[in-house]
Enzyme design. Sequence first.
Site, mmCIF file in Angstrom:
data_model
loop_
_atom_site.group_PDB
_atom_site.id
_atom_site.type_symbol
_atom_site.label_atom_id
_atom_site.label_comp_id
_atom_site.label_asym_id
_atom_site.label_seq_id
_atom_site.Cartn_x
_atom_site.Cartn_y
_atom_site.Cartn_z
ATOM 1 N N LYS A 1 0.911 -1.287 0.082
ATOM 2 C CA LYS A 1 -0.180 0.066 0.011
ATOM 3 C C LYS A 1 0.690 1.226 0.053
ATOM 4 C CE LYS A 1 -4.079 -1.795 2.197
ATOM 5 N NZ LYS A 1 -5.018 -1.830 3.413
ATOM 6 N N HIS B 1 -2.887 -12.674 0.969
ATOM 7 C CA HIS B 1 -3.888 -12.462 2.151
ATOM 8 C C HIS B 1 -5.128 -11.914 1.849
ATOM 9 C CE1 HIS B 1 -2.441 -8.098 1.592
ATOM 10 N NE2 HIS B 1 -3.426 -7.955 2.398
#
Length: 264
Positions: free
Chosen positions: A88, A139
Amino acid sequence: MKAILPISVSAAAAGLLSREHGKRTQAERLSAATLETLLNAISANDAETGAHVRRVATYALILGKAAGLDEHRLSSIERVALFHDIGKLHGALTDIFHEQSKLTPEERRAVRTHPQRGAEVLAPLSAFYPELGKGVVAHHERWDGTGYPRGLKGRRIPLEARVVAIADSFDAITHRRRYSPARSFTEAARAIAAGRGTQFDPDLADLFLSPPVLSRIEKAMRHLNMPRKKVEENRRRGETQPAPDITFRWRPRSSASRSPDRQT
């Protein structure tokens, strides 16, 4: 002379092995220090994400310990939890995660690239942590195969990713995000139950929702949300933390700083 030669060869081999072991140990410590640096960089670039990954690591370790996993697997889960969102921090995504407006379809597509971006950042460390990139990239996979980026299904999803997915979702629900306001502990538990067998590994979801584990999660959550001043007061009184410190194995740790959950 015949008796001396094998001894000399043996001594040389032992010396070589010792030097190789020393080099390997040094390289392992360097790789662990690199992880520490990356973790600090996450917090420096985005304090909110830095706090999030530490909470996720705490919850994931509680779940992993309850599942009876060994220390090696717990350490692997800890690392995946700590770095699951490192993708991110990519320049193309940073602004998206800090804007307050609703996500556009284009932004949603960009956000879905963060697991792969994270795995690429961590790829140079794969020789020392082979499960790290595999767990990070997976994930957001779902038990029913509808996740991303590869649509893995069931036990094809790495165990580390399956554990972290539950802890990640729980924390995302209980903390305010751009996408939604914070919800209660009870609502988060209901959401995990609702995702059992679709989003989450059903066995791990059941374990997470079991009364003993939920109790430990709730206790850790209270501690993690405690005002910093109160944390320091407790530390001065000698109270130990109810959840694990986030450190890497090469760094010495005092017995006072270890959680009972991590002791063997």
